[in-house]
Scaffold this motif. Structure first.
Motif, short mmCIF file in Angstrom:
data_model
loop_
_atom_site.label_atom_id
_atom_site.label_comp_id
_atom_site.label_asym_id
_atom_site.label_seq_id
_atom_site.Cartn_x
_atom_site.Cartn_y
_atom_site.Cartn_z
N THR A 8 -27.58 15.15 31.36
CA THR A 8 -28.68 16.07 31.67
C THR A 8 -29.10 16.88 30.44
N ALA A 9 -28.12 17.45 29.75
CA ALA A 9 -28.42 18.27 28.57
C ALA A 9 -29.07 17.44 27.46
N LEU A 10 -28.55 16.25 27.25
CA LEU A 10 -29.10 15.39 26.20
C LEU A 10 -30.53 14.98 26.52
N HIS A 11 -30.80 14.62 27.76
CA HIS A 11 -32.15 14.22 28.15
C HIS A 11 -33.14 15.37 28.05
N GLN A 12 -32.66 16.60 28.27
CA GLN A 12 -33.54 17.75 28.13
C GLN A 12 -33.94 17.97 26.68
N ARG A 13 -33.01 17.77 25.77
CA ARG A 13 -33.27 18.00 24.34
C ARG A 13 -33.89 16.79 23.67
N LEU A 14 -33.45 15.60 24.05
CA LEU A 14 -33.94 14.36 23.46
C LEU A 14 -34.23 13.36 24.59
N PRO A 15 -35.42 13.43 25.15
CA PRO A 15 -35.73 12.63 26.35
C PRO A 15 -35.48 11.13 26.22
N HIS A 16 -35.55 10.57 25.03
CA HIS A 16 -35.36 9.13 24.86
C HIS A 16 -33.92 8.76 24.52
N ALA A 17 -33.05 9.75 24.40
CA ALA A 17 -31.65 9.48 24.06
C ALA A 17 -30.93 8.83 25.24
N LYS A 18 -29.87 8.13 24.94
CA LYS A 18 -29.10 7.43 25.98
C LYS A 18 -27.63 7.81 25.88
N VAL A 19 -27.01 8.04 27.01
CA VAL A 19 -25.56 8.24 27.10
C VAL A 19 -24.97 6.95 27.64
N ILE A 20 -24.12 6.32 26.84
CA ILE A 20 -23.46 5.08 27.22
C ILE A 20 -21.98 5.40 27.41
N TRP A 21 -21.47 5.16 28.59
CA TRP A 21 -20.07 5.44 28.89
C TRP A 21 -19.22 4.23 28.54
N TYR A 22 -18.12 4.47 27.83
CA TYR A 22 -17.19 3.40 27.49
C TYR A 22 -16.11 3.32 28.55
N ASP A 23 -15.88 2.12 29.02
CA ASP A 23 -14.90 1.83 30.07
C ASP A 23 -13.49 2.17 29.58
N SER A 24 -13.06 3.38 29.80
CA SER A 24 -11.72 3.74 29.33
C SER A 24 -10.98 4.69 30.27
N VAL A 25 -11.70 5.55 30.93
CA VAL A 25 -11.06 6.57 31.76
C VAL A 25 -11.23 6.23 33.24
N SER A 26 -10.16 6.36 33.98
CA SER A 26 -10.21 6.14 35.43
C SER A 26 -10.85 7.34 36.11
N SER A 27 -11.81 7.08 36.98
CA SER A 27 -12.43 8.18 37.73
C SER A 27 -11.50 8.73 38.79
N THR A 28 -10.46 8.00 39.14
CA THR A 28 -9.54 8.45 40.19
C THR A 28 -8.37 9.26 39.64
N THR A 29 -7.92 8.92 38.40
CA THR A 29 -6.76 9.62 37.85
C THR A 29 -7.09 10.48 36.64
N GLY A 30 -8.21 10.21 35.98
CA GLY A 30 -8.56 10.92 34.76
C GLY A 30 -7.78 10.43 33.55
N ARG A 31 -7.04 9.38 33.70
CA ARG A 31 -6.22 8.83 32.61
C ARG A 31 -6.87 7.59 32.01
N ILE A 32 -6.41 7.24 30.82
CA ILE A 32 -6.87 6.01 30.19
C ILE A 32 -6.44 4.83 31.05
N GLN A 33 -7.43 4.04 31.47
CA GLN A 33 -7.16 2.88 32.31
C GLN A 33 -8.36 1.94 32.21
N TRP A 34 -8.35 1.08 31.19
CA TRP A 34 -9.46 0.16 30.99
C TRP A 34 -9.57 -0.79 32.18
#
Length: 104
Positions: A8-34
């Motif tokens: 949200t913050a990046l799009h407000q400042r730079l509308p054409h910018a992209k946030v690409i998430w790297y598959d590394s963190v588990s959404s269930t545990t918050g730990r590294i889990q590719w």
């Protein structure tokens, strides 16, 4: 919450910018889990960013499964799959066989 706030913050400042998430963190545990694919564990991150980059330790069927998950939101082109040309755990073993992986 962090990825949503960042996007949200990046799009407000730079509308054409992209946030690409790297598959590394588990959404269930918050730990590294590719996961090496987009699935239920990575979907909460995918939902709040512009793209998803998978780890390169994927199996042959993972890219198609990832596309199927992204298709639920009509975002098939927002999933990127890594390839390790050195062949460290990558489908197809990398090195001179990398071209076969790219054509998959």
């Amino acid at each position: 919450a962090f990825v949503r706030e960042l996007t949200t913050a990046l799009h407000q400042r730079l509308p054409h910018a992209k946030v690409i998430w790297y598959d590394s963190v588990s959404s269930t545990t918050g730990r590294i889990q590719w996961q090496s694919q987009l699935n239920d564990i990575g979907m909460p991150f995918f939902d709040v960013c512009d793209g998803f980059f998978t780890d390169y330790h994927w199996r042959k069927h993972f890219p198609l499964q990832s596309i199927a998950y992204a298709a639920q939101q009509q975002r098939e082109h927002a999933v990127f799959t890594g390839i390790d040309v050195w062949g460290r755990g990558t489908y197809g073993n990398g090195q001179y066989d990398t071209a076969e992986i790219v054509h998959y």
